[in-house]
Design a protein around this motif. Sequence first.
Motif, mmCIF file in Angstrom:
data_model
loop_
_atom_site.group_PDB
_atom_site.id
_atom_site.type_symbol
_atom_site.label_atom_id
_atom_site.label_comp_id
_atom_site.label_asym_id
_atom_site.label_seq_id
_atom_site.Cartn_x
_atom_site.Cartn_y
_atom_site.Cartn_z
ATOM 1 N N GLU A 43 30.568 28.743 44.969
ATOM 2 C CA GLU A 43 31.975 28.533 44.608
ATOM 3 C C GLU A 43 32.350 29.324 43.360
ATOM 4 O O GLU A 43 33.439 29.863 43.271
ATOM 5 C CB GLU A 43 32.267 27.039 44.436
ATOM 6 C CG GLU A 43 32.366 26.339 45.778
ATOM 7 C CD GLU A 43 32.581 24.845 45.651
ATOM 8 O OE1 GLU A 43 32.221 24.143 46.609
ATOM 9 O OE2 GLU A 43 33.081 24.394 44.599
ATOM 10 N N ALA A 44 31.418 29.394 42.399
ATOM 11 C CA ALA A 44 31.684 30.174 41.186
ATOM 12 C C ALA A 44 31.841 31.654 41.539
ATOM 13 O O ALA A 44 32.767 32.319 41.067
ATOM 14 C CB ALA A 44 30.553 29.973 40.181
ATOM 15 N N ALA A 45 30.954 32.148 42.402
ATOM 16 C CA ALA A 45 31.025 33.548 42.816
ATOM 17 C C ALA A 45 32.326 33.811 43.575
ATOM 18 O O ALA A 45 32.994 34.829 43.378
ATOM 19 C CB ALA A 45 29.824 33.901 43.694
ATOM 20 N N LEU A 46 32.683 32.860 44.425
ATOM 21 C CA LEU A 46 33.894 33.009 45.236
ATOM 22 C C LEU A 46 35.137 33.037 44.362
ATOM 23 O O LEU A 46 36.051 33.843 44.559
ATOM 24 C CB LEU A 46 33.970 31.847 46.234
ATOM 25 C CG LEU A 46 35.090 31.902 47.256
ATOM 26 C CD1 LEU A 46 35.016 33.192 48.064
ATOM 27 C CD2 LEU A 46 35.014 30.696 48.185
ATOM 28 N N ARG A 47 35.157 32.160 43.361
ATOM 29 C CA ARG A 47 36.313 32.112 42.469
ATOM 30 C C ARG A 47 36.473 33.447 41.726
ATOM 31 O O ARG A 47 37.575 33.951 41.581
ATOM 32 C CB ARG A 47 36.166 30.951 41.471
ATOM 33 C CG ARG A 47 37.344 30.002 41.573
ATOM 34 C CD ARG A 47 37.182 28.777 40.715
ATOM 35 N NE ARG A 47 37.021 27.604 41.560
ATOM 36 C CZ ARG A 47 35.965 26.821 41.590
ATOM 37 N NH1 ARG A 47 34.952 27.053 40.801
ATOM 38 N NH2 ARG A 47 35.940 25.800 42.398
ATOM 39 N N SER A 48 35.355 33.989 41.299
ATOM 40 C CA SER A 48 35.424 35.254 40.576
ATOM 41 C C SER A 48 35.864 36.383 41.510
ATOM 42 O O SER A 48 36.663 37.255 41.138
ATOM 43 C CB SER A 48 34.073 35.508 39.889
ATOM 44 O OG SER A 48 33.592 36.780 40.145
ATOM 45 N N ALA A 49 35.402 36.357 42.785
ATOM 46 C CA ALA A 49 35.825 37.369 43.759
ATOM 47 C C ALA A 49 37.321 37.230 44.062
ATOM 48 O O ALA A 49 38.038 38.223 44.182
ATOM 49 C CB ALA A 49 35.015 37.223 45.050
ATOM 50 N N ALA A 50 37.791 35.985 44.164
ATOM 51 C CA ALA A 50 39.208 35.735 44.475
ATOM 52 C C ALA A 50 40.096 36.287 43.369
ATOM 53 O O ALA A 50 41.138 36.895 43.628
ATOM 54 C CB ALA A 50 39.455 34.241 44.667
ATOM 55 N N GLU A 51 39.660 36.109 42.124
ATOM 56 C CA GLU A 51 40.429 36.634 40.988
ATOM 57 C C GLU A 51 40.487 38.150 41.033
ATOM 58 O O GLU A 51 41.534 38.760 40.829
ATOM 59 C CB GLU A 51 39.759 36.236 39.670
ATOM 60 C CG GLU A 51 40.504 35.159 38.927
ATOM 61 C CD GLU A 51 39.700 34.700 37.727
ATOM 62 O OE1 GLU A 51 39.351 35.555 36.880
ATOM 63 O OE2 GLU A 51 39.387 33.497 37.661
ATOM 64 N N GLU A 52 39.331 38.741 41.305
ATOM 65 C CA GLU A 52 39.256 40.196 41.362
ATOM 66 C C GLU A 52 40.178 40.739 42.446
ATOM 67 O O GLU A 52 40.903 41.717 42.245
ATOM 68 C CB GLU A 52 37.800 40.595 41.661
ATOM 69 C CG GLU A 52 37.520 42.061 41.431
ATOM 70 C CD GLU A 52 36.140 42.458 41.958
ATOM 71 O OE1 GLU A 52 35.195 41.671 41.800
ATOM 72 O OE2 GLU A 52 36.048 43.558 42.535
ATOM 73 N N LEU A 53 40.170 40.082 43.609
ATOM 74 C CA LEU A 53 41.006 40.538 44.727
ATOM 75 C C LEU A 53 42.488 40.380 44.382
ATOM 76 O O LEU A 53 43.297 41.289 44.615
ATOM 77 C CB LEU A 53 40.638 39.763 45.995
ATOM 78 C CG LEU A 53 41.419 40.110 47.258
ATOM 79 C CD1 LEU A 53 41.353 41.603 47.560
ATOM 80 C CD2 LEU A 53 40.892 39.334 48.459
ATOM 81 N N THR A 54 42.846 39.234 43.820
ATOM 82 C CA THR A 54 44.254 38.972 43.492
ATOM 83 C C THR A 54 44.779 40.009 42.493
ATOM 84 O O THR A 54 45.922 40.445 42.591
ATOM 85 C CB THR A 54 44.418 37.536 42.951
ATOM 86 O OG1 THR A 54 43.815 36.644 43.895
ATOM 87 C CG2 THR A 54 45.879 37.156 42.793
#
Lengths: 212, 212
Positions: A43-54
């Motif tokens: 979930e931590a990795a996903l959150r960081s990826a989501a921020e990067e994508l946004t």
Amino acid sequence: MALELFSHRPPDEVGLDDVAEAAGASRPLVYRYFAGGKQQLYEAALRSAAEELTDRFTVPPAGTPTQQLSAVLERYFSFVAEHDAGYSALLRGGSVVETARTSAIVDDVRRAALRRTLRHLGVRQAGPRLTLLVRSWIAVVEGASLSWLDEGRTLPVDELREWLVDQFVAMAAATALHDPQTAEVLAALLALEGPDSPRPARLRAVLGAAEG
Amino acid sequence: MALELFSHRPPDEVGLDDVAEAAGASRPLVYRYFAGGKQQLYEAALRSAAEELTDRFTVPPAGTPTQQLSAVLERYFSFVAEHDAGYSALLRGGSVVETARTSAIVDDVRRAALRRTLRHLGVRQAGPRLTLLVRSWIAVVEGASLSWLDEGRTLPVDELREWLVDQFVAMAAATALHDPQTAEVLAALLALEGPDSPRPARLRAVLGAAEG
């Protein structure tokens, strides 16, 4: 770093031991830090990826609307290329690390994409038909990027990007048949394209040719 | 009967006790029959729903191609209406009963939809661009039906169906710009529509109006 691991391998195949190894950290340390186990790490990795994508959804200031859309798509596809296995596993579903929480993170990214696209189109309050159009186009972008990965990236990414921009114009044209707000947005967008934009003329030519 | 339960409530809220109650069966009997627990029950219900949905993809023999597409969409939307909560939970992901196996069932339905649509279009061997077009349109159909459920079915279903048929024609036109196979399929399809079909003329009018 966890993001790196989850990017290129399906999440079900990544363990805390891999993290310890990749980080050169002791296993007890990693296990203590991620007491929530792999789920918490994912979930931590996903959150960081989501921020990067946004962040990549920001529209560049220069260019016509379709050139700007194309530039955003270029950044989107470079994200997809960088996070292939993780992106694919996430959007496909059925992973053991997928939960209501991870789905909510993905939905947030979709909502951000919807908001940014509407803002880019100069829309303050979108009606249900315009919203449906933009959401549908975002689904087409996701599907196209998954197909692109599935087929070993054989379709040239530049062609895919131009295809997606054409899809947007065509889908908006078909929506405008039913919806005055979309008709207005499309007219404004194509007016900004300038008289030399080949897009509407190309689409019209195909429809004319298809009719025979 | 299990299908009935999973249709109108999110799968995470359905238990074996509910099944026993709904079936008027004793709890021990239900627990013995579904020794695999709720997961096994859910997968059985899902498989039966997938079969039911796939059966609806059969194209009626009469009508022009877009009328036939519209008829298939009518049956699809009646399925969505009958299985609202289950359909929504399944395609959204993040449910505790979702596994690689349930995702595979959903993928099978998508593949069947792709196959049937291509057959309907008279295509034997679809190239990557035509495949991408049809897959993308199927994603638009899924997304539109989820939006329709989310918004309390406020958009008239007839309008949504016609919108989806128009989307297909528009998306095919934009794909035909890049792909001779799609151009051929679209031309054949519109020729079968007959001279009175309003679709291409309507789309052309919008593109012309948008250009100003």
